[in-house]
Design a protein around this motif. Structure first.
Motif, PDB file in Angstrom:
ATOM      1  N   LEU A   1       0.837  -1.209   0.000  1.00  0.00           N
ATOM      2  CA  LEU A   1       0.000   0.000   0.000  1.00  0.00           C
ATOM      3  C   LEU A   1       0.865   1.249   0.000  1.00  0.00           C
ATOM      4  O   LEU A   1       0.543   2.240  -0.681  1.00  0.00           O
ATOM      5  CB  LEU A   1      -0.922  -0.002   1.222  1.00  0.00           C
ATOM      6  CG  LEU A   1      -2.008  -1.082   1.253  1.00  0.00           C
ATOM      7  CD1 LEU A   1      -2.786  -1.009   2.557  1.00  0.00           C
ATOM      8  CD2 LEU A   1      -2.959  -0.942   0.070  1.00  0.00           C
ATOM      9  N   ASP A   2       1.995   1.212   0.755  1.00  0.00           N
ATOM     10  CA  ASP A   2       2.895   2.372   0.800  1.00  0.00           C
ATOM     11  C   ASP A   2       3.526   2.631  -0.555  1.00  0.00           C
ATOM     12  O   ASP A   2       3.846   3.778  -0.904  1.00  0.00           O
ATOM     13  CB  ASP A   2       3.987   2.139   1.851  1.00  0.00           C
ATOM     14  CG  ASP A   2       3.431   2.150   3.271  1.00  0.00           C
ATOM     15  OD1 ASP A   2       4.105   1.622   4.187  1.00  0.00           O
ATOM     16  OD2 ASP A   2       2.302   2.697   3.456  1.00  0.00           O
ATOM     17  N   ARG A   3       3.735   1.556  -1.348  1.00  0.00           N
ATOM     18  CA  ARG A   3       4.318   1.727  -2.690  1.00  0.00           C
ATOM     19  C   ARG A   3       3.268   2.112  -3.732  1.00  0.00           C
ATOM     20  O   ARG A   3       3.584   2.296  -4.891  1.00  0.00           O
ATOM     21  CB  ARG A   3       5.000   0.424  -3.119  1.00  0.00           C
ATOM     22  CG  ARG A   3       6.230   0.066  -2.305  1.00  0.00           C
ATOM     23  CD  ARG A   3       7.103  -0.938  -3.057  1.00  0.00           C
ATOM     24  NE  ARG A   3       6.369  -2.131  -3.439  1.00  0.00           N
ATOM     25  CZ  ARG A   3       6.291  -3.226  -2.681  1.00  0.00           C
ATOM     26  NH1 ARG A   3       6.897  -3.271  -1.506  1.00  0.00           N
ATOM     27  NH2 ARG A   3       5.626  -4.280  -3.114  1.00  0.00           N
ATOM     28  N   GLY A   4       1.991   2.158  -3.294  1.00  0.00           N
ATOM     29  CA  GLY A   4       0.919   2.504  -4.227  1.00  0.00           C
ATOM     30  C   GLY A   4       0.537   1.360  -5.132  1.00  0.00           C
ATOM     31  O   GLY A   4       0.109   1.587  -6.280  1.00  0.00           O
ATOM     32  N   CYS A   5       0.674   0.131  -4.633  1.00  0.00           N
ATOM     33  CA  CYS A   5       0.310  -1.041  -5.432  1.00  0.00           C
ATOM     34  C   CYS A   5      -1.170  -0.979  -5.817  1.00  0.00           C
ATOM     35  O   CYS A   5      -2.043  -0.899  -4.949  1.00  0.00           O
ATOM     36  CB  CYS A   5       0.607  -2.311  -4.635  1.00  0.00           C
ATOM     37  SG  CYS A   5       0.023  -3.824  -5.451  1.00  0.00           S
ATOM     38  N   VAL A   6      -1.424  -0.996  -7.112  1.00  0.00           N
ATOM     39  CA  VAL A   6      -2.808  -0.870  -7.593  1.00  0.00           C
ATOM     40  C   VAL A   6      -3.650  -2.059  -7.144  1.00  0.00           C
ATOM     41  O   VAL A   6      -4.784  -1.917  -6.700  1.00  0.00           O
ATOM     42  CB  VAL A   6      -2.831  -0.742  -9.130  1.00  0.00           C
ATOM     43  CG1 VAL A   6      -4.263  -0.705  -9.637  1.00  0.00           C
ATOM     44  CG2 VAL A   6      -2.081   0.500  -9.568  1.00  0.00           C
ATOM     45  N   THR A   7      -3.074  -3.254  -7.219  1.00  0.00           N
ATOM     46  CA  THR A   7      -3.815  -4.465  -6.852  1.00  0.00           C
ATOM     47  C   THR A   7      -4.198  -4.450  -5.382  1.00  0.00           C
ATOM     48  O   THR A   7      -5.344  -4.694  -5.007  1.00  0.00           O
ATOM     49  CB  THR A   7      -2.987  -5.709  -7.171  1.00  0.00           C
ATOM     50  OG1 THR A   7      -2.679  -5.725  -8.567  1.00  0.00           O
ATOM     51  CG2 THR A   7      -3.750  -6.979  -6.801  1.00  0.00           C
ATOM     52  N   CYS A   8      -3.217  -4.166  -4.520  1.00  0.00           N
ATOM     53  CA  CYS A   8      -3.488  -4.166  -3.085  1.00  0.00           C
ATOM     54  C   CYS A   8      -4.412  -3.024  -2.678  1.00  0.00           C
ATOM     55  O   CYS A   8      -5.251  -3.169  -1.787  1.00  0.00           O
ATOM     56  CB  CYS A   8      -2.177  -4.082  -2.294  1.00  0.00           C
ATOM     57  SG  CYS A   8      -1.177  -5.590  -2.403  1.00  0.00           S
ATOM     58  N   THR A   9      -4.240  -1.873  -3.298  1.00  0.00           N
ATOM     59  CA  THR A   9      -5.103  -0.726  -2.961  1.00  0.00           C
ATOM     60  C   THR A   9      -6.564  -1.035  -3.263  1.00  0.00           C
ATOM     61  O   THR A   9      -7.456  -0.799  -2.446  1.00  0.00           O
ATOM     62  CB  THR A   9      -4.665   0.518  -3.749  1.00  0.00           C
ATOM     63  OG1 THR A   9      -3.308   0.839  -3.412  1.00  0.00           O
ATOM     64  CG2 THR A   9      -5.556   1.705  -3.416  1.00  0.00           C
TER      65      THR A   9
END
Length: 240
Positions: free
Chosen positions: A23-31
């Motif tokens: 989430l901290d890296r801005g992962c589209v899948t996880c977000t």
């Protein structure tokens, strides 16, 4: 599964750290997945991470961080709750529809009861022992035709065909004419569409009534005829 557990604050430490790093890296899948998981947790009434979970959700095996068998019932219970809410709205709507339908049926029944009572009263006048009747207009094809029944003890009934609708603001008025020639009001009425018009005046009538006449008057009513009679029907005088 880990997204759902993390949204409810139940994920193991390792899984939580990995998801948070994504989430901290801005992962589209996880977000996107966490957004859906948090929405689902909100629907089920479960607070986000940091809140105290329900006892049922506490049954986690510390060594593995996996939910116990009881946890799999949570989605099922949530679906059942959603179905129950939808069912409540559906049946509430059906109840409103049923209430309106019952109201309409009751109104129809009330109208029918009034018509039956009116018919009973009319038949009582027509079949009364002191009733006299007379026909009118039989020789005039386009003029109003019919019959009048007069009962001094019960009232009068007028049955008339070929009576055109009254103009706006107007109504037909029936009068009984006693020997003194002074018309007595016997009620206002409107012409029925496509059939015979029946007007009834209940109550005692002057036994000396010699005629019944009909005029076209103001719909608000008048104390005495203000126009010439449309037709006059002579009836046999009732002897006291």
């Amino acid at each position: 599964d880990h997204y759902g557990l993390d949204a409810m604050g139940l994920a193991a430490a390792a899984e939580h750290r990995e998801i948070q790093a994504h989430l901290d890296r801005g992962c589209v899948t996880c977000t996107a997945a966490m957004r859906r998981a948090r929405d689902a947790a909100a629907v089920l009434g479960i607070a986000a991470r940091g809140a105290e979970p329900a006892p049922l959700l506490r049954r986690i095996t510390p060594a593995t961080g996996r939910a116990s068998a009881g946890f799999i019932w949570i989605p099922i219970l949530g679906g059942a709750l959603a179905f129950a809410i939808i069912a409540c709205f559906y049946f509430a709507g059906r109840e409103n529809d049923t209430g309106r339908e019952l109201g309409r049926v009751n109104e129809i029944r009330r109208t029918q009861n009034m018509e039956i009572t009116r018919l009973h009263d009319a038949l009582g006048i027509i079949g009364g022992g002191d009733t006299r009747s007379a026909a009118f207009g039989a020789r005039q094809q386009t003029a109003p035709t019919g019959r009048v029944f007069v009962s001094p003890s019960q009232g009068a009934v007028l049955i008339v065909s070929n009576l055109p609708p009254a103009s706006p603001g107007k109504a037909y008025a029936m009068w009984t004419i006693p020997k003194d020639g002074k018309p007595r009001p016997a009620g206002l009425f409107q012409a029925a569409s496509g059939g015979a018009t029946v007007h009834m005046r209940r109550g005692s009538i002057d036994p000396d009534a010699e005629a019944v006449e009909v005029t076209l008057e103001d719909a608000a009513g008048v104390a005495a005829p203000a126009t010439s009679p449309l037709f006059t029907v002579r009836v046999q005088t009732i002897v006291r």
